[in-house]
Design an enzyme around this catalytic site. Structure first.
Site, PDB file in Angstrom:
ATOM      1  N   GLU A  37      31.798  44.818 -40.532  1.00 14.52           N
ATOM      2  CA  GLU A  37      32.630  43.672 -40.879  1.00 14.52           C
ATOM      3  C   GLU A  37      33.060  43.737 -42.331  1.00 14.52           C
ATOM      4  O   GLU A  37      32.234  43.979 -43.221  1.00 14.52           O
ATOM      5  CB  GLU A  37      31.841  42.382 -40.628  1.00 14.52           C
ATOM      6  CG  GLU A  37      32.636  41.309 -39.944  1.00 14.52           C
ATOM      7  CD  GLU A  37      33.019  41.692 -38.527  1.00 14.52           C
ATOM      8  OE1 GLU A  37      34.208  42.021 -38.314  1.00 14.52           O
ATOM      9  OE2 GLU A  37      32.164  41.643 -37.636  1.00 14.52           O
ATOM     10  N   ASP A  40      36.835  47.463 -43.093  1.00 12.53           N
ATOM     11  CA  ASP A  40      38.082  48.167 -42.746  1.00 12.53           C
ATOM     12  C   ASP A  40      39.047  48.238 -43.915  1.00 12.53           C
ATOM     13  O   ASP A  40      39.618  49.285 -44.191  1.00 12.53           O
ATOM     14  CB  ASP A  40      38.734  47.566 -41.499  1.00 12.53           C
ATOM     15  CG  ASP A  40      39.076  46.090 -41.613  1.00 12.53           C
ATOM     16  OD1 ASP A  40      38.545  45.408 -42.516  1.00 12.53           O
ATOM     17  OD2 ASP A  40      39.892  45.625 -40.789  1.00 12.53           O
ATOM     18  N   GLY A 132      40.807  31.698 -32.443  1.00  9.45           N
ATOM     19  CA  GLY A 132      39.921  31.202 -33.489  1.00  9.45           C
ATOM     20  C   GLY A 132      38.467  31.585 -33.324  1.00  9.45           C
ATOM     21  O   GLY A 132      37.611  31.098 -34.059  1.00  9.45           O
ATOM     22  N   GLY A 134      37.246  34.732 -33.541  1.00  8.87           N
ATOM     23  CA  GLY A 134      36.936  36.024 -34.127  1.00  8.87           C
ATOM     24  C   GLY A 134      37.092  37.167 -33.150  1.00  8.87           C
ATOM     25  O   GLY A 134      36.525  38.237 -33.344  1.00  8.87           O
ATOM     26  N   LEU A 135      37.876  36.972 -32.089  1.00 12.25           N
ATOM     27  CA  LEU A 135      38.100  38.006 -31.078  1.00 12.25           C
ATOM     28  C   LEU A 135      39.511  38.577 -31.165  1.00 12.25           C
ATOM     29  O   LEU A 135      39.987  39.235 -30.254  1.00 12.25           O
ATOM     30  CB  LEU A 135      37.833  37.441 -29.676  1.00 12.25           C
ATOM     31  CG  LEU A 135      36.398  36.961 -29.468  1.00 12.25           C
ATOM     32  CD1 LEU A 135      36.254  36.289 -28.113  1.00 12.25           C
ATOM     33  CD2 LEU A 135      35.405  38.119 -29.597  1.00 12.25           C
ATOM     34  N   SER A 137      42.762  37.354 -31.343  1.00  8.37           N
ATOM     35  CA  SER A 137      43.918  36.972 -30.534  1.00  8.37           C
ATOM     36  C   SER A 137      45.212  37.443 -31.193  1.00  8.37           C
ATOM     37  O   SER A 137      46.193  37.735 -30.502  1.00  8.37           O
ATOM     38  CB  SER A 137      43.935  35.454 -30.341  1.00  8.37           C
ATOM     39  OG  SER A 137      43.919  34.771 -31.590  1.00  8.37           O
ATOM     40  N   SER A 138      45.208  37.549 -32.515  1.00  7.20           N
ATOM     41  CA  SER A 138      46.425  37.990 -33.214  1.00  7.20           C
ATOM     42  C   SER A 138      46.740  39.452 -32.905  1.00  7.20           C
ATOM     43  O   SER A 138      47.899  39.812 -32.638  1.00  7.20           O
ATOM     44  CB  SER A 138      46.276  37.789 -34.725  1.00  7.20           C
ATOM     45  OG  SER A 138      45.155  38.481 -35.230  1.00  7.20           O
ATOM     46  N   ASP A 182      41.441  45.710 -36.028  1.00  5.74           N
ATOM     47  CA  ASP A 182      41.756  44.933 -34.831  1.00  5.74           C
ATOM     48  C   ASP A 182      42.861  45.590 -34.014  1.00  5.74           C
ATOM     49  O   ASP A 182      42.783  45.712 -32.792  1.00  5.74           O
ATOM     50  CB  ASP A 182      42.171  43.522 -35.217  1.00  5.74           C
ATOM     51  CG  ASP A 182      41.062  42.744 -35.890  1.00  5.74           C
ATOM     52  OD1 ASP A 182      39.918  43.249 -35.936  1.00  5.74           O
ATOM     53  OD2 ASP A 182      41.329  41.636 -36.386  1.00  5.74           O
TER      54      ASP A 182
END
Length: 392
Positions: A37, A40, A132, A134-135, A137-138, A182
């Site tokens: 975390e 990157d 929202g 933390g998976l 979605s963006s 991501d």
């Protein structure tokens, strides 16, 4: 919304908004990050995997050079001439609704590669990726948009190039200073595997997780505490990392080893040092996780997950009480390991749990939240899954 219904919903929404039928549908997954975390954007190492929750897009073509985007999550469609995207991004991005900046930003990033092939488009999105949590979605929106647009415009771009387009959209069109993890996970995902990604070279190695054979489930605990990467806390952490790298005279914290930390502590203030220490030790934990998965299997990585959470809580200071409660309760109820995942300041935690212990962990976390006066969490399992694809 199950994955098949999200695909159907995208097609239905397309027909409703644009009074036409799409030429095809594409989808891309969200992702969970097993470990790694805030490494990157420091040119470091990450170990994410794509999940079964996906964003679907239905696409149709136009002859007037306009791109329109619609979503089941928004009341109004957003329309921009392709020729005007350069004027909008990045300087006038605030004129565009935030959700629409993701797909429009992807189109903007891909127009130079398309040239005259860049024709007008209508896109309608529907998703079952929790927002929202933390998976990412963006990245699912970006991956679906990039795949659909690249196919339709006939672009000869590989998946890494499409991930780069997604990152550019997020960084410049949306204004969120994120790395590329991501987007790479969403584009490159494989079933029952994670992606060991070198964020400097973008070299990606598929790493078998072996969860199924080991009788393990990865449980997501969505705290319901919303976060946004475009807000100040994320940017401040990134600035601290850049400051630490400059003090150590290295291109990025990727170039700092655990053995260098004693010297680093003498050169910088306490806050900057702790930010640096998290990134440096987290990079090592990612590499250790890959090694242990190969040598001992997934049941042996629990302590690394717990150490990762402690580092994010204490050194990077991006956890919140709900995330700490989720991790502690899951561990006490039999999880092999647990940690917050995503950018922090809210979102979700993950827990690696034996298959027969999922309900026990769910009950324990729910009870702990109630005892603390927190809102009821949303708890579900995620399955390592395939990346972006054309569906129909």
């Amino acid at each position: 919304m199950t994955p098949p219904s999200a695909a159907a919903e995208a097609r239905r929404h397309f027909a409703e908004r644009f009074d036409a039928q799409p030429v095809g549908t594409w989808s891309a997954p969200g992702r969970a990050n097993l470990i790694g975390e805030h490494t990157d954007y420091n040119d470091g190492f990450v170990l994410p995997f794509a999940i079964q929750h996906r964003t679907h897009v239905a696409l149709g073509t136009r002859d007037d050079g306009v791109i329109r985007v619609a979503s089941t999550f928004a009341d109004d469609a957003v329309e921009v001439p392709l020729a005007d995207l350069d004027a909008v991004f990045p300087d006038r991005r605030e004129e565009i609704a935030e959700w629409a900046r993701y797909p429009l930003g992807v189109a903007w990033a891909l127009v130079p590669a398309a040239g005259p092939a860049a024709r007008g488009l209508d896109l309608a999105f529907a998703s079952n990726v929790p927002v929202g949590a933390g998976l990412s979605s963006s990245a699912a929106i970006e991956g679906a948009a990039a795949s659909a647009i690249a196919d339709t415009w006939g672009l000869d771009l590989d998946r890494v190039a499409l991930a780069r387009a997604g990152r550019r959209a997020e960084n410049e069109a949306v204004g969120a200073p994120t790395g590329i993890m991501d987007q790479m996970a969403s584009m490159l995902g494989r079933a029952d595997a994670a992606i060991f990604l070198d964020c400097r070279s973008l070299e990606a190695q598929v790493v078998d997780l072996g969860f199924r054979a080991a009788g393990l489930e990865l449980v997501v605990i969505d705290t319901g505490v919303s976060h946004s990467h475009a807000t100040g806390g994320y940017g401040e952490r990134r600035a601290a990392c850049e400051r630490g790298a400059a003090i150590l005279a290295v291109p990025a914290l990727r170039d700092v080893s655990v053995d260098d930390l004693a010297r680093a502590e003498t050169l910088m203030d306490d806050v900057t040092f702790r930010r640096v220490r998290h990134v440096v030790t987290e990079n090592q934990r990612v590499r250790d996780t890959v090694r242990i998965l190969a040598e001992q299997g997934p049941r042996a990585i629990g302590d690394l997950l717990l150490a990762s959470h402690a580092s994010m809580r204490d050194d990077f200071e991006i956890s919140v009480p709900e995330l700490d409660t989720a991790v502690d309760a899951a561990r006490e109820a039999g999880a092999l390991g647990a940690r917050m995942t995503g950018g922090g300041f809210g979102g979700a935690a993950i827990a690696l749990v034996p298959h027969d212990g999922v309900q026990r962990v769910t009950d324990a976390v729910t009870a702990a939240f109630e005892a603390s006066g927190f809102a009821v969490p949303t708890i579900f399992t995620v399955t390592p899954s395939d990346g972006a694809a054309r569906d129909a």
